[in-house]
Design a protein around this motif. Sequence first.
Motif, PDB file in Angstrom:
ATOM      1  N   SER A 178      25.313 -52.843 -35.208  1.00  0.00           N
ATOM      2  CA  SER A 178      25.944 -54.001 -35.705  1.00  0.00           C
ATOM      3  C   SER A 178      25.655 -54.157 -37.185  1.00  0.00           C
ATOM      4  N   LYS A 179      25.218 -53.176 -37.687  1.00  0.00           N
ATOM      5  CA  LYS A 179      25.020 -52.741 -39.146  1.00  0.00           C
ATOM      6  C   LYS A 179      25.991 -51.892 -39.867  1.00  0.00           C
ATOM      7  N   ILE A 180      26.879 -51.424 -38.911  1.00  0.00           N
ATOM      8  CA  ILE A 180      27.604 -50.318 -39.443  1.00  0.00           C
ATOM      9  C   ILE A 180      28.822 -50.900 -40.662  1.00  0.00           C
ATOM     10  N   LYS A 181      29.234 -51.976 -40.220  1.00  0.00           N
ATOM     11  CA  LYS A 181      30.304 -52.609 -41.145  1.00  0.00           C
ATOM     12  C   LYS A 181      29.777 -52.993 -42.465  1.00  0.00           C
ATOM     13  N   GLU A 182      28.485 -53.571 -42.666  1.00  0.00           N
ATOM     14  CA  GLU A 182      28.099 -53.966 -43.584  1.00  0.00           C
ATOM     15  C   GLU A 182      27.542 -52.902 -44.669  1.00  0.00           C
ATOM     16  N   ILE A 183      27.020 -51.927 -44.065  1.00  0.00           N
ATOM     17  CA  ILE A 183      26.661 -50.865 -44.975  1.00  0.00           C
ATOM     18  C   ILE A 183      27.845 -49.895 -45.608  1.00  0.00           C
ATOM     19  N   ILE A 184      28.835 -49.735 -44.474  1.00  0.00           N
ATOM     20  CA  ILE A 184      29.897 -48.875 -44.938  1.00  0.00           C
ATOM     21  C   ILE A 184      30.728 -49.780 -46.033  1.00  0.00           C
ATOM     22  N   ARG A 185      30.859 -50.979 -45.909  1.00  0.00           N
ATOM     23  CA  ARG A 185      31.518 -51.669 -47.125  1.00  0.00           C
ATOM     24  C   ARG A 185      30.893 -51.730 -47.995  1.00  0.00           C
ATOM     25  N   ASN A 186      29.779 -52.084 -48.097  1.00  0.00           N
ATOM     26  CA  ASN A 186      28.830 -52.044 -49.346  1.00  0.00           C
ATOM     27  C   ASN A 186      28.902 -50.692 -50.234  1.00  0.00           C
ATOM     28  N   HIS A 187      29.027 -49.496 -49.320  1.00  0.00           N
ATOM     29  CA  HIS A 187      29.213 -48.170 -49.822  1.00  0.00           C
ATOM     30  C   HIS A 187      30.345 -47.945 -50.582  1.00  0.00           C
ATOM     31  N   ILE A 188      31.400 -48.367 -49.828  1.00  0.00           N
ATOM     32  CA  ILE A 188      32.796 -48.317 -50.436  1.00  0.00           C
ATOM     33  C   ILE A 188      33.045 -48.992 -51.830  1.00  0.00           C
ATOM     34  N   ASN A 189      32.129 -50.151 -51.743  1.00  0.00           N
ATOM     35  CA  ASN A 189      32.309 -50.996 -53.173  1.00  0.00           C
ATOM     36  C   ASN A 189      31.452 -50.278 -54.163  1.00  0.00           C
ATOM     37  N   ASN A 190      30.353 -49.646 -53.802  1.00  0.00           N
ATOM     38  CA  ASN A 190      29.560 -48.884 -54.766  1.00  0.00           C
ATOM     39  C   ASN A 190      30.437 -47.667 -55.179  1.00  0.00           C
ATOM     40  N   CYS A 191      31.338 -46.875 -54.404  1.00  0.00           N
ATOM     41  CA  CYS A 191      32.143 -45.968 -54.699  1.00  0.00           C
ATOM     42  C   CYS A 191      33.092 -46.312 -55.686  1.00  0.00           C
ATOM     43  N   LEU A 192      33.714 -47.453 -55.388  1.00  0.00           N
ATOM     44  CA  LEU A 192      34.612 -48.124 -56.203  1.00  0.00           C
ATOM     45  C   LEU A 192      34.228 -48.229 -57.619  1.00  0.00           C
ATOM     46  N   HIS A 193      32.866 -48.779 -57.778  1.00  0.00           N
ATOM     47  CA  HIS A 193      32.445 -48.929 -58.900  1.00  0.00           C
ATOM     48  C   HIS A 193      32.314 -47.808 -59.695  1.00  0.00           C
ATOM     49  N   VAL A 194      31.595 -46.397 -59.260  1.00  0.00           N
ATOM     50  CA  VAL A 194      31.297 -45.369 -59.758  1.00  0.00           C
ATOM     51  C   VAL A 194      32.473 -44.708 -60.233  1.00  0.00           C
ATOM     52  N   VAL A 195      33.636 -44.910 -59.519  1.00  0.00           N
ATOM     53  CA  VAL A 195      34.910 -44.108 -60.107  1.00  0.00           C
ATOM     54  C   VAL A 195      35.815 -44.977 -61.042  1.00  0.00           C
ATOM     55  N   SER A 196      35.550 -46.283 -61.105  1.00  0.00           N
ATOM     56  CA  SER A 196      36.365 -47.095 -61.678  1.00  0.00           C
ATOM     57  C   SER A 196      36.148 -46.734 -63.441  1.00  0.00           C
ATOM     58  N   GLN A 197      35.097 -46.170 -63.799  1.00  0.00           N
ATOM     59  CA  GLN A 197      34.955 -46.078 -65.537  1.00  0.00           C
ATOM     60  C   GLN A 197      35.713 -44.678 -65.594  1.00  0.00           C
ATOM     61  N   PRO A 198      35.231 -43.530 -65.049  1.00  0.00           N
ATOM     62  CA  PRO A 198      35.768 -42.490 -65.282  1.00  0.00           C
ATOM     63  C   PRO A 198      37.538 -42.428 -65.154  1.00  0.00           C
ATOM     64  N   LEU A 199      37.940 -43.212 -64.037  1.00  0.00           N
ATOM     65  CA  LEU A 199      39.438 -43.201 -63.643  1.00  0.00           C
ATOM     66  C   LEU A 199      40.079 -43.999 -64.809  1.00  0.00           C
ATOM     67  N   SER A 200      39.396 -45.076 -65.289  1.00  0.00           N
ATOM     68  CA  SER A 200      40.120 -46.026 -66.330  1.00  0.00           C
ATOM     69  C   SER A 200      40.184 -45.100 -67.633  1.00  0.00           C
ATOM     70  N   ASN A 201      39.083 -44.306 -67.941  1.00  0.00           N
ATOM     71  CA  ASN A 201      39.350 -43.549 -69.175  1.00  0.00           C
ATOM     72  C   ASN A 201      40.211 -42.386 -68.811  1.00  0.00           C
ATOM     73  N   MET A 202      40.656 -41.988 -67.798  1.00  0.00           N
ATOM     74  CA  MET A 202      41.798 -40.972 -67.566  1.00  0.00           C
ATOM     75  C   MET A 202      42.847 -41.591 -67.690  1.00  0.00           C
ATOM     76  N   ASN A 203      43.280 -42.735 -67.081  1.00  0.00           N
ATOM     77  CA  ASN A 203      44.491 -43.576 -67.261  1.00  0.00           C
ATOM     78  C   ASN A 203      44.825 -44.071 -68.745  1.00  0.00           C
ATOM     79  N   ILE A 204      43.771 -44.283 -69.496  1.00  0.00           N
ATOM     80  CA  ILE A 204      43.972 -44.534 -70.978  1.00  0.00           C
ATOM     81  C   ILE A 204      44.505 -43.398 -71.651  1.00  0.00           C
ATOM     82  N   LYS A 205      43.717 -42.225 -71.425  1.00  0.00           N
ATOM     83  CA  LYS A 205      44.188 -41.061 -72.000  1.00  0.00           C
ATOM     84  C   LYS A 205      45.825 -40.569 -71.700  1.00  0.00           C
ATOM     85  N   GLY A 206      46.046 -41.097 -70.362  1.00  0.00           N
ATOM     86  CA  GLY A 206      47.417 -40.684 -70.161  1.00  0.00           C
ATOM     87  C   GLY A 206      48.438 -41.459 -70.891  1.00  0.00           C
ATOM     88  N   GLN A 207      48.200 -42.650 -71.233  1.00  0.00           N
ATOM     89  CA  GLN A 207      49.113 -43.609 -71.832  1.00  0.00           C
ATOM     90  C   GLN A 207      49.721 -43.021 -72.993  1.00  0.00           C
TER      91      GLN A 207
END
Length: 207
Positions: A178-207
């Motif tokens: 019953s707890k699978i959905k909650e923990i996985i979705r929280n984990h995916i949100n954390n993953c997105l938060h982690v990659v958003s900064q380096p990915l934003s920097n990469m996109n800025i450099k590529g413009q």
Amino acid sequence: ILRERIMQGDLKTNKRYKVVKIADELGVSRTPVSNAVKILASQGFVTLLPSVGFEVKQLTLKEVEGILIIRGALEELAVEFAIDNATSKEIANLRDILRSCEAAVRKKDTKKYSKLNEEFHFRLYNLASLPNLVDTFKNLWTHEGWYNEELKANPNSILTLVEDHFEILNIIESKEKSKIKEIIRNHINNCLHVVSQPLSNMNIKGQ
């Protein structure tokens, strides 16, 4: 080899790579390198440049979000089936891998962390014993270099992801589906938060 270099961030986006040069570096002919590049292009890792070589594909934050959402949905399925299959010994082995991950993060050892993180995930996926699931994850397991960039800049954010993995193991051990959905979705949100900064920097450099 090329796929691993892309995933670990050794081959950078917005930079052209020549097949002949890579072939020389690896001590092989151009043919296997050309074939490898074509496969990577079909899997979305690179963009082919006729008569030149290739570029590592630069994804947008929106594209990455889509990949993570798909991975999350599949990981919910994988964990659900892993709960029914995992033995105490297999769970203990996964915990050992995560402890090694923690140590690698604290030392900012990006290569070791990347290798251990991939090993953890694919051992977990294999526990589901679902045909073709592992191959599907391989096609979604792209550009892990994002995490390595963040590890060097902010290792605490990567430790958060490792903590999420420990929670996932706790769910598998306690068989609390019953707890699978909650923990996985929280984990995916954390993953997105982690990659958003380096990915934003990469996109800025590529413009």
